[in-house]
Design a protein around this motif. Sequence first.
Motif, mmCIF file in Angstrom:
data_model
loop_
_atom_site.group_PDB
_atom_site.id
_atom_site.type_symbol
_atom_site.label_atom_id
_atom_site.label_comp_id
_atom_site.label_asym_id
_atom_site.label_seq_id
_atom_site.Cartn_x
_atom_site.Cartn_y
_atom_site.Cartn_z
ATOM 1 N N GLN A 46 -4.963 -23.298 43.905
ATOM 2 C CA GLN A 46 -4.250 -24.380 44.591
ATOM 3 C C GLN A 46 -5.236 -25.462 45.025
ATOM 4 O O GLN A 46 -6.274 -25.157 45.600
ATOM 5 N N SER A 47 -4.891 -26.692 44.784
ATOM 6 C CA SER A 47 -5.666 -27.819 45.312
ATOM 7 C C SER A 47 -4.776 -29.052 45.288
ATOM 8 O O SER A 47 -3.701 -29.049 44.682
ATOM 9 N N HIS A 48 -5.222 -30.079 45.959
ATOM 10 C CA HIS A 48 -4.520 -31.363 45.993
ATOM 11 C C HIS A 48 -3.093 -31.244 46.535
ATOM 12 O O HIS A 48 -2.182 -31.916 46.081
ATOM 13 N N THR A 49 -2.920 -30.344 47.531
ATOM 14 C CA THR A 49 -1.667 -30.251 48.272
ATOM 15 C C THR A 49 -2.022 -30.395 49.753
ATOM 16 O O THR A 49 -3.179 -30.180 50.133
ATOM 17 N N PRO A 50 -1.061 -30.732 50.612
ATOM 18 C CA PRO A 50 -1.389 -30.871 52.037
ATOM 19 C C PRO A 50 -2.007 -29.609 52.645
ATOM 20 O O PRO A 50 -2.920 -29.704 53.457
ATOM 21 N N GLY A 96 -13.930 -24.793 43.858
ATOM 22 C CA GLY A 96 -15.344 -25.153 43.752
ATOM 23 C C GLY A 96 -15.835 -25.935 44.954
ATOM 24 O O GLY A 96 -16.952 -25.716 45.432
ATOM 25 N N GLU A 97 -15.004 -26.843 45.452
ATOM 26 C CA GLU A 97 -15.381 -27.610 46.640
ATOM 27 C C GLU A 97 -15.519 -26.694 47.849
ATOM 28 O O GLU A 97 -16.446 -26.844 48.655
ATOM 29 N N ARG A 98 -14.642 -25.724 47.974
ATOM 30 C CA ARG A 98 -14.702 -24.802 49.106
ATOM 31 C C ARG A 98 -15.915 -23.883 49.006
ATOM 32 O O ARG A 98 -16.586 -23.617 50.007
ATOM 33 N N VAL A 99 -16.220 -23.408 47.802
ATOM 34 C CA VAL A 99 -17.411 -22.581 47.627
ATOM 35 C C VAL A 99 -18.651 -23.385 48.001
ATOM 36 O O VAL A 99 -19.556 -22.878 48.680
ATOM 37 N N LEU A 100 -18.700 -24.644 47.606
ATOM 38 C CA LEU A 100 -19.826 -25.502 47.953
ATOM 39 C C LEU A 100 -19.920 -25.694 49.465
ATOM 40 O O LEU A 100 -21.017 -25.644 50.039
ATOM 41 N N MET A 101 -18.792 -25.898 50.138
ATOM 42 C CA MET A 101 -18.788 -26.028 51.603
ATOM 43 C C MET A 101 -19.398 -24.789 52.257
ATOM 44 O O MET A 101 -20.218 -24.888 53.181
ATOM 45 N N ILE A 105 -16.898 -33.142 51.930
ATOM 46 C CA ILE A 105 -15.596 -33.810 51.996
ATOM 47 C C ILE A 105 -15.741 -35.288 51.653
ATOM 48 O O ILE A 105 -14.960 -35.829 50.864
ATOM 49 N N LYS A 106 -16.754 -35.921 52.213
ATOM 50 C CA LYS A 106 -16.946 -37.345 51.929
ATOM 51 C C LYS A 106 -17.372 -37.572 50.478
ATOM 52 O O LYS A 106 -16.951 -38.546 49.857
ATOM 53 N N SER A 107 -18.176 -36.671 49.926
ATOM 54 C CA SER A 107 -18.660 -36.865 48.553
ATOM 55 C C SER A 107 -17.557 -36.732 47.506
ATOM 56 O O SER A 107 -17.665 -37.291 46.420
ATOM 57 N N VAL A 108 -16.491 -36.006 47.835
ATOM 58 C CA VAL A 108 -15.376 -35.851 46.888
ATOM 59 C C VAL A 108 -14.205 -36.763 47.254
ATOM 60 O O VAL A 108 -13.110 -36.610 46.715
ATOM 61 N N ASP A 109 -14.454 -37.698 48.171
ATOM 62 C CA ASP A 109 -13.415 -38.612 48.655
ATOM 63 C C ASP A 109 -12.250 -37.840 49.281
ATOM 64 O O ASP A 109 -11.085 -38.209 49.160
ATOM 65 N N GLY A 110 -12.609 -36.734 49.947
ATOM 66 C CA GLY A 110 -11.621 -35.855 50.557
ATOM 67 C C GLY A 110 -10.822 -36.481 51.676
ATOM 68 O O GLY A 110 -9.656 -36.129 51.880
#
Length: 175
Positions: A35-39, A46-51, A151-156
């Motif tokens: 799941q991604s790109h939902t509220p 991958g973004e979460r693993v990086l976080m 978050i900022k690097s992926v325009d989150g």
Amino acid sequence: MIARFQPFHYGHLNALKFCYERFGEVVVVVGMASQSHTPENPFTAGERVLMIRESLKWSGLPLDKLITVTLPTLEVSRVAVHYVKLYSPPFKHVVTLNPVIQRIFMEEGYTVVEPPRLARENYRGSIIRRLIAEGRSEWEQLVPPPVVDVIKSVDGVERIKMLYRERLPGYYATV
């Protein structure tokens, strides 16, 4: 330790520190990985693993004692326990605050451990996502600095604002 990490915040970091102190090795299960790109799930697995990885490095916790696995989106049921076992190395304890996850793992014979709750009224993904959606900078104090960077690097920030447009009353008036 099982969670969605949407996004990874200081409550998660506190729970991981607890796991490191209590157990020799920590398996982090990133749930709802497909799941991604939902509220509710704005970030990719991958973004979460990086976080998680960058936050652990920042905090000084050893990466050699950590295994990160992703778990596809599943209906929460006893079948999910089977999938966790398939996707991760063997484990004896499950660390989570989610009462449904606690129940299904207890029913399968696992020891369930609740991590200490760190200011749960603030350290919740739903609260952080809403602050971001409302354009309020306080969210940056609720997550480790590397999470802000990811978050900022992926325009989150813009991603979350876009995802919440339909949900927040008066959204256009406040942004």
